[in-house]
Design an enzyme around this catalytic site. Structure first.
Site, mmCIF file in Angstrom:
data_model
loop_
_atom_site.group_PDB
_atom_site.id
_atom_site.type_symbol
_atom_site.label_atom_id
_atom_site.label_comp_id
_atom_site.label_asym_id
_atom_site.label_seq_id
_atom_site.Cartn_x
_atom_site.Cartn_y
_atom_site.Cartn_z
ATOM 1 N N LYS A 13 82.558 30.958 -29.431
ATOM 2 C CA LYS A 13 83.602 31.197 -30.448
ATOM 3 C C LYS A 13 84.896 31.687 -29.806
ATOM 4 C CE LYS A 13 81.040 34.263 -32.650
ATOM 5 N NZ LYS A 13 79.831 34.251 -31.831
ATOM 6 N N ARG A 88 80.470 37.743 -41.089
ATOM 7 C CA ARG A 88 79.102 37.692 -40.575
ATOM 8 C C ARG A 88 78.094 37.854 -41.677
ATOM 9 N NH1 ARG A 88 80.518 39.076 -35.246
ATOM 10 N NH2 ARG A 88 78.728 39.336 -33.903
ATOM 11 N N ARG A 122 78.603 36.121 -18.347
ATOM 12 C CA ARG A 122 79.970 36.244 -18.876
ATOM 13 C C ARG A 122 80.685 37.435 -18.239
ATOM 14 N NH1 ARG A 122 80.700 36.517 -25.112
ATOM 15 N NH2 ARG A 122 79.060 38.085 -24.914
ATOM 16 N N ARG A 155 80.527 43.029 -20.571
ATOM 17 C CA ARG A 155 80.551 43.786 -21.819
ATOM 18 C C ARG A 155 79.321 44.684 -21.915
ATOM 19 N NH1 ARG A 155 81.868 39.546 -26.564
ATOM 20 N NH2 ARG A 155 80.118 40.640 -27.522
#
Ligand code: AP5
Ligand code: MG
Length: 210
Positions: A13, A88, A122, A155
């Site tokens: 996304k 969501r 990531r 993250r």
């Protein structure tokens, strides 16, 4: 034009929203990035939601909705945006429809087996939230953001436990949101399994050339 991107954690996304934002000029808003900024700045709201984000849980609905809407108003984005990570839940989808009804929801479809590799490799820029990946999108210089020179980091919710929880929360909540968009003729589904560039072609076809 108001566009919502729907999809599992790690479906792409943020990656796709950034590409579409650059070409279309529409601002990109990620609810996760807004929450992470609040946590980083240790605001009262940030401290309240930190635990939920770390665990991969959906936090207090009304509060998060108010913060996202407040951000849209403050930035002057009400007339057009690409929203990623919001809505969501049905509550959020209904509130969004009431206030800033999006013209379309694009579901980026990716099977679970691709998710862990994407998320565990990531890297995210601590300053501008640009998104990289150890193999599919490495930065030009290791650990440094190509866009702003900021430090790349993992993250804090990109760990096995939080990823499992995020997928579970996604499964529990999202189907009804997808149904809402489908039932109102606003759902478009694209295949998210190919390269970011290929997925972007489908996204562009689904949105800009519509
Ligand atoms: P959020 O930040 O929204 O996380 P998420 O939904 O879990 O999604 P991700 O950001 O992990 O994935 P993405 O789809 O953006 O993928 P990306 O482009 O980075 O939310 C975080 C938390 O905040 C939530 O768990 C919750 O606690 C809270 N929260 C947020 N919104 C909320 C709300 N509305 N209500 C309540 N709580 C909320 O790509 C992933 C990786 O894959 C990257 O490394 C990328 O380079 C790579 N990649 C992307 N596309 C491809 C491709 N096509 N091929 C190969 N690699 C690719
Ligand atoms: Mg994201």
């Amino acid at each position: 034009m108001r566009i919502v991107l729907l999809g599992k954690p790690g479906s792409g996304k943020g990656t796709q929203a950034a590409m579409l934002s650059e070409e279309s000029g529409l601002p990109h808003l990620s609810s996760g990035a807004i929450l992470r900024d609040e946590i980083r700045e240790k605001t009262p709201f940030g401290m309240q939601i930190e635990e939920y984000v770390l665990k991969g849980e959906i936090g207090p609905q009304e509060l998060i909705t108010d913060v996202v809407f407040g951000y849209i108003e403050r930035k002057g984005y009400a007339s057009g945006f690409i929203l990623d990570g919001f809505p969501r839940t049905v509550y959020q989808a209904e509130m969004l429809d009431e206030r800033y009804r999006p013209g379309m929801g694009v579901l980026i479809d990716v099977p679970d087996d691709l998710i862990v590799d994407r998320i565990s490799l990531r890297l995210t820029c601590a300053d501008c939230d640009a998104i990289y990946h150890g193999t599919s999108r490495p930065p030009a210089s290791s650990g440094i953001c190509d866009s702003c020179g900021g430090k790349l980091e993992q993250r804090s919710d990109d760990n096995a436990g939080a990823i499992r929880k995020r997928l579970e929360s996604y499964r529990n909540e999202i189907q009804q949101v997808i149904d809402m968009y489908r039932d109102t003729g606003r759902l478009l589904t694209i295949d998210g399994t190919s390269t970011p560039g290929e997925v972007y072609k489908s996204l562009k076809n689904a949105t800009m050339n519509r």
